[in-house]
Enzyme design. Structure first.
Site, mmCIF file in Angstrom:
data_model
loop_
_atom_site.group_PDB
_atom_site.id
_atom_site.type_symbol
_atom_site.label_atom_id
_atom_site.label_comp_id
_atom_site.label_asym_id
_atom_site.label_seq_id
_atom_site.Cartn_x
_atom_site.Cartn_y
_atom_site.Cartn_z
ATOM 1 N N GLU A 2 -26.214 -66.754 -9.595
ATOM 2 C CA GLU A 2 -26.978 -66.122 -8.511
ATOM 3 C C GLU A 2 -28.126 -65.263 -9.052
ATOM 4 O O GLU A 2 -28.381 -64.160 -8.553
ATOM 5 C CB GLU A 2 -26.070 -65.304 -7.579
ATOM 6 C CG GLU A 2 -25.278 -66.178 -6.637
ATOM 7 C CD GLU A 2 -24.725 -65.428 -5.427
ATOM 8 O OE1 GLU A 2 -25.347 -64.455 -4.984
ATOM 9 O OE2 GLU A 2 -23.669 -65.843 -4.924
ATOM 10 N N HIS B 5 -21.825 -72.945 -11.107
ATOM 11 C CA HIS B 5 -21.608 -72.267 -9.826
ATOM 12 C C HIS B 5 -21.183 -73.337 -8.827
ATOM 13 O O HIS B 5 -21.977 -74.202 -8.456
ATOM 14 C CB HIS B 5 -22.878 -71.570 -9.360
ATOM 15 C CG HIS B 5 -22.648 -70.619 -8.227
ATOM 16 N ND1 HIS B 5 -23.652 -69.894 -7.640
ATOM 17 C CD2 HIS B 5 -21.513 -70.280 -7.561
ATOM 18 C CE1 HIS B 5 -23.154 -69.143 -6.670
ATOM 19 N NE2 HIS B 5 -21.848 -69.363 -6.602
ATOM 20 N N PRO C 210 -14.214 -72.632 1.710
ATOM 21 C CA PRO C 210 -12.843 -73.152 1.589
ATOM 22 C C PRO C 210 -12.592 -74.383 2.443
ATOM 23 O O PRO C 210 -11.609 -75.090 2.222
ATOM 24 C CB PRO C 210 -11.972 -71.969 2.048
ATOM 25 C CG PRO C 210 -12.883 -71.071 2.811
ATOM 26 C CD PRO C 210 -14.250 -71.251 2.252
ATOM 27 N N ASP D 141 -18.567 -69.233 -11.649
ATOM 28 C CA ASP D 141 -17.975 -68.873 -10.363
ATOM 29 C C ASP D 141 -17.496 -70.186 -9.756
ATOM 30 O O ASP D 141 -18.285 -70.975 -9.252
ATOM 31 C CB ASP D 141 -19.021 -68.202 -9.473
ATOM 32 C CG ASP D 141 -18.512 -67.920 -8.061
ATOM 33 O OD1 ASP D 141 -17.332 -68.220 -7.783
ATOM 34 O OD2 ASP D 141 -19.306 -67.424 -7.240
#
Length: 635
Positions: free
Chosen positions: A341, A450, A455, A507
């Protein structure tokens, strides 16, 4: 009404905000009889047979038809500050919390849903057959700190109105799922600062008490639609804010004027080798160690009040956060930095400029969307930035992995609707860098990834990680075939790509129980794994996933961190540093954030933590290559 609101006497104009306040106040005052809500709900549900009696909110103020707003819709679409014209209804027993379907927050990294509920399982209260408790009007004089009431963590609505309470215990902060709390008609001269931990609150009624002021910690109640203060000798400046601009304005004022909490203790290192072993390794000139930091720094564009309404505006500003981020990563002084990010502007104008002074060189790619944007918009696109100590390492190659582009190149993917509908619309990336240690010629593969955040797309996360691993295996095989540099005659020779030390940072937006974690750790998942969600992805869902990289999470040996992402609606581990166990071993990892500190803050970012993620760090040692096995001699 004029007598009830002295602040409006001068102009004789009552704002819609204050009109709603007074209307709700009168309704609360009419609910002073014992168990008023429970009895009203029982009467309303006499024709409905249920295992438990539902308690709805009889104080619901219905909006006028001209400004009709559905609370679920307004909570997910309206910006902060938009007044909700009705109080949140309490849920019937056995019903689930509303709003999940409407709470799509377009943040690529995590988890945050400040206005709407987040579609995370942990955001829901524990399952129970009832979730409202009416203890109103029964002359309760004291609630002891040890009260069993605070074990009812499933409660969504709690009515303690019209009793004789003079204080509320701090333990009320345990009821984290409360959306409505009525403390009206008591003898309260203060309310505990811990009420600020109840970040799900939408209605907080404090009518008809003896409150002169409010704790600034209530500024973290970023979802609050009504704070009922009428009938209190409240400070005129606070009351004026509510009268003129409504509850959200008061919450913003309290949030930004709240004193900075005490800083947390420093995070401690967890050592996986004994002190004497560490000393021996440090004294051995043949030992090679390397360290890597992984950090999602929260891009400036995503750090908005809408997403992070609990964070003081000054602590959310990029000018404040960037200094904390830079100071933190420079203090740890690791060999490699893997940041996610990072937007183009901040990479070029800030990080490169400052990190070069500490001996770092950088590699950067933004997400794929930048190709379709104007120059001005392009600079706000975030991506992955990798920095390395240039005096120690030589960059050999760098590779951009655009998951959607790689997926398009696979023949077995091209005929699947799921690939087009689910994978191709996501522009997430990974950056793979190939290094050599200048002094020894030892090679290192470092990936910075990333992965998609939502979800509802567990299948896409698994596919993206599988594509990443496939590309790493190809790149590693080619790297192994490269001849060593002429100036490193004693450089290791790698017979195949799996012999080269590998570190994958990122991430991953996946918890340790996920298919992503299972695949990376075990080296395989079956074709019918639940995280594929019955979608079709060519050979991945006919043959399953496999890799031979021999990976392990660096934190696993010391125990996975309880969290790497901390917001009011989600706390969990989703960031990892993976390493190849055949040729790397872990010396140490950076430990968790102090738990006592976490119990007192609602979420990150805040004054001390500049992102909703924390950084993770691992120190490794390179295992010496094993000599080739001797072939048996013929007798």
């Amino acid at each position: 009404m004029g007598q009830a609101s002295p602040g409006s006497v001068g102009s004789q104009i009552i704002t819609p905000h204050w009109q709603q306040q007074l209307l709700k106040c009168e309704m609360i005052r009419s609910s002073r009889s014992s168990h008023h809500r429970a009895r009203a709900s029982a009467m309303a549900s006499r024709t409905v047979i249920k295992s438990a009696i539902p308690i709805t909110n009889p104080n619901l103020v219905k909006p006028s038809t001209s400004t009709s707003v559905d609370i679920t819709e307004s909570s997910s679409k309206d910006p902060p500050g938009t007044p909700a014209l009705s109080s949140t209804p309490a849920l019937s027993a056995g019903e689930s919390s509303p709003g999940v379907a409407n709470s799509v927050v377009n943040h690529p990294s995590s988890t945050v849903a400040p206005i709407a509920e987040t579609p995370r399982p942990t955001a829901k209260p524990p399952q129970n057959t009832w979730n409202s408790l009416d203890m109103g009007g029964i002359n309760i004089k004291n609630i002891p700190p040890s009260s069993g009431l605070f074990k009812f963590t499933f409660l969504i609505n709690l009515y303690l109105n019209h009793n004789a309470l003079t204080s509320i215990p701090a333990g009320i902060a345990k009821l984290r799922h409360l959306e409505l709390l009525d403390l009206s008609g008591n003898n309260l001269s203060t309310v505990p600062a811990e009420l600020g931990m109840l970040t799900q609150l939408k209605e907080l009624y404090l009518f008809d008490n003896h409150l002169v002021t409010l704790p600034a910690e209530l500024g973290s109640l970023h979802q609050l639609q009504t704070i009922g203060v009428e009938g209190n000798p409240i400070d005129t400046s606070l009351k004026a804010i509510v009268q003129k601009d409504g509850t959200p304005a008061l919450i913003s004022y309290l949030r930004d004027s709240c004193p900075v909490p005490s800083p947390p203790p420093e995070r401690l290192w967890k050592y996986l080798i004994l002190p004497q072993e560490r000393e021996a390794l440090a004294a051995d000139p043949a030992t090679e160690t390397l360290s890597a930091l992984c950090y999602n720094i929260l891009c400036e564009k995503y750090a908005t009040e809408r997403l992070y309404g609990y964070t003081p505006s000054w602590a959310l500003s990029w000018d404040y956060r960037k200094e904390l981020i830079l100071t933190e990563i420079m203090n740890y002084d690791t060999d490699f930095l893997c940041l996610q990010e990072v937007d183009i502007a901040q990479y070029e104008d800030y990080f490169v400029k400052h990190l070069q002074g500490q001996g770092y060189e950088g590699i950067y790619w933004p997400k794929s969307r930048y190709k379709t944007m104007s120059d001005a918009d392009r600079r706000q696109v975030d991506g992955c930035a990798t920095f390395y100590k240039a005096d120690k390492y030589c960059l050999v190659e760098r590779h951009l992995i655009e998951f959607s582009a790689v997926a398009m190149q696979r023949p077995d993917f091209k005929k699947t609707d799921d690939m087009f509908n689910r994978v191709l619309g996501k522009d997430h990336i990974a950056v793979i860098c190939l290094f050599e240690v200048k002094e020894t010629g030892t090679r290192i593969i470092l990936a910075n990834a990333h992965i998609h955040w939502d979800p509802a797309y567990r299948d896409v996360k698994l596919v993206q990680v599988a594509l990443l691993v496939d590309e790493i295996e190809k790149i590693a095989a080619n790297f192994a075939r490269m001849p060593p540099r002429p100036d490193t005659p004693r450089a290791p020779v790698y017979s195949d790509g799996s012999k080269i030390p590998l570190i994958i940072c990122g991430d991953f937006n996946s918890v340790p129980s996920s298919g992503v974690y299972e695949f990376l750790t075990n080296g395989s998942v079956p074709p019918d794994h639940p995280d594929f969600m019955s979608h079709l992805y060519g050979r991945y869902t006919t043959d399953g996933l496999r890799h031979r990289l021999g990976l392990r999470s660096a934190n696993a040996a010391a125990g996975e961190l309880p969290l790497t992402n901390y917001t009011p609606s989600y706390q969990g581990e989703i960031d990892y540093i993976w390493y190849s166990t055949a040729n790397l071993a872990v010396n140490a990892v950076l430990g968790e954030v102090d738990r006592g500190y976490l119990e007192k803050v609602v979420g990150f970012p805040n004054a001390h933590f500049p992102s909703d993620h924390i950084c993770i760090i691992s120190e490794f040692r390179v295992k010496p290559p094993r000599p080739p096995a001797l072939l048996p001699t013929a007798s």
